[in-house]
Design a protein around this motif. Structure first.
Motif, short mmCIF file in Angstrom:
data_model
loop_
_atom_site.label_atom_id
_atom_site.label_comp_id
_atom_site.label_asym_id
_atom_site.label_seq_id
_atom_site.Cartn_x
_atom_site.Cartn_y
_atom_site.Cartn_z
N ARG A 9 6.29 -6.01 -4.59
CA ARG A 9 5.27 -5.36 -3.75
C ARG A 9 5.78 -4.05 -3.17
O ARG A 9 5.09 -3.03 -3.21
N ARG A 30 4.36 -0.55 -4.80
CA ARG A 30 3.54 0.24 -3.88
C ARG A 30 4.08 1.67 -3.79
O ARG A 30 3.33 2.65 -3.85
N PHE A 63 -2.43 -1.21 -4.60
CA PHE A 63 -1.51 -0.25 -5.21
C PHE A 63 -1.36 -0.43 -6.72
O PHE A 63 -0.72 0.38 -7.38
#
Length: 369
Positions: free
Chosen positions: A26, A30, A60
């Motif tokens: 993540r 991102r 994202f």
């Protein structure tokens, strides 16, 4: 700047339950998307993560699920046309997935090992759960969670064309400092692992037994029922990522515990190390080669080998000393170890691999003709 189309096949993006891969992906993806790139994350749809998803619709990247290797055929053209395809460690049927990607993709193919020392130990004993030695030379890049001598090992023994350190990192926006009343003198956040448990026993459970007036916490899933926790150790089954900053903020200190294979390899920081430091929470850590290249001992992190080392810190360090150490660690993380730093590194390596692949392509075509 050229926009890259990247496909990632990783263990999980949707669920942080029982794994550190999701928070790593993540943060990295991102930041990578923020640099203008297009990312598709393909995750194997398995019941364990399906019932514990804490990220359904990321803003994202695109997140899609496949049920088995045959189902990957739905994404053949996307994989074939991507500028880069990245396969992660511990992907279910990872060997078959790797072979499929290496056969289908026209762009750069990379392996992202979030468990490098564990992976190499598995290879040494012939355990080819998600990677085999024969696959490594056919990955254009081997991104490794471990730096130092391990990178030379991957090149010299296993034939990787390019082994590059890509340490875990932290999204500072997701892990800010928080002002919370302290609930625990020392906490630990991590999924149960048999090879981490002896260190947890030595650096948290034993200090808790020796200092019943202090408060401790161990948070994370999969701990066996038979563990005898002292009465002053609070057990928390799971802390979702959104609650990590508050958890750290309620801790005077937090403990970093490293898996045995990673200690032997050195240069293998865990994601929790960066997350806690980003939150400004002082860290007491076990010791391993290379930790001083990330955070400076006694100035940005405290190292402990025995229960008494831990109790000495908990009993003698003033609040001013504690806060100053946490602040210095946070500054170091923001300067060198954010997800933005890692995304820039990954981008640079992928562009280098793409250029190299294009330079080699005419020669390959000439041989085939």
């Amino acid at each position: 700047m050229t926009k890259l189309r990247v496909v990632v096949l990783g263990l999980s993006l949707s669920s942080s339950w029982g794994n550190g891969h999701a928070t790593t992906f993540r943060a990295l993806l991102r930041a990578f998307a923020a640099r203008g790139h297009d990312v598709l994350f393909l995750e194997r749809d398995v019941p364990w993560y399906a019932s514990h998803r804490d990220l359904q619709d990321p803003d994202f990247c695109r997140l899609e699920f496949y049920s088995n290797l045959k189902d990957l055929e739905r994404y053949r053209e996307t994989i074939k046309g991507a500028d880069a395809v990245i396969v992660g460690s511990y992907v279910p049927q990872g060997v078959d997935v790797g072979r499929y990607v290496q056969r289908v993709a026209n762009g750069v193919v990379a392996f992202y090992d979030i468990d490098t020392p564990v992976t190499l130990a598995k290879l040494e004993r012939g355990d080819y759960e998600y990677l085999t030695p024969n696959l490594i030379p056919h990955y254009d890049v081997y991104f490794s969670f471990t730096g130092g001598p391990t990178l030379n090992l991957l090149i010299e023994r296993y034939g990787s064309p390019a082994a590059r350190a890509l340490y875990c990192s932290v999204d500072p926006e997701a892990y800010p400092t928080r002002d919370r009343e302290k609930r625990w003198d020392l906490s630990y956040l991590g999924t149960y692992s048999p090879d981490r448990q002896p260190t947890l026993e030595r650096l948290l459970i034993e200090p808790a037994r020796k200092a019943p007036h202090l408060r401790f916490a161990v948070a994370g899933p999969q701990y066996p029922i038979g563990i005898e926790w002292p009465g002053n150790v609070e057990r928390i089954d799971h802390v979702p990522p959104n609650d990590h900053p508050a958890f750290y903020a309620r801790s005077r200190y937090t403990l970093n515990v490293t898996r045995a294979d990673m200690i032997r390899a050195g240069y293998s920081p865990s994601v929790r190390l960066f997350e806690a430091a980003a939150c400004g929470t002082p860290i007491i850590s076990d010791t391993w080669e290379g930790i001083e290249t990330l955070l400076e001992p006694d100035r940005e992190i405290l190292l402990a080998r025995t229960p008494d080392d831990v109790l000495r810190v908990l009993g003698t360090w003033s609040d001013d000393q504690r806060r100053a150490l946490g602040t210095r660690a946070r500054h170091r993380i923001l300067k060198q170890h954010t997800s933005a730093h890692r995304a820039a590194s990954m981008e640079q390596v992928l562009f280098e691999a793409i250029r190299h692949r294009r330079q080699e392509q005419p020669l390959a075509l000439a041989v085939e003709s």
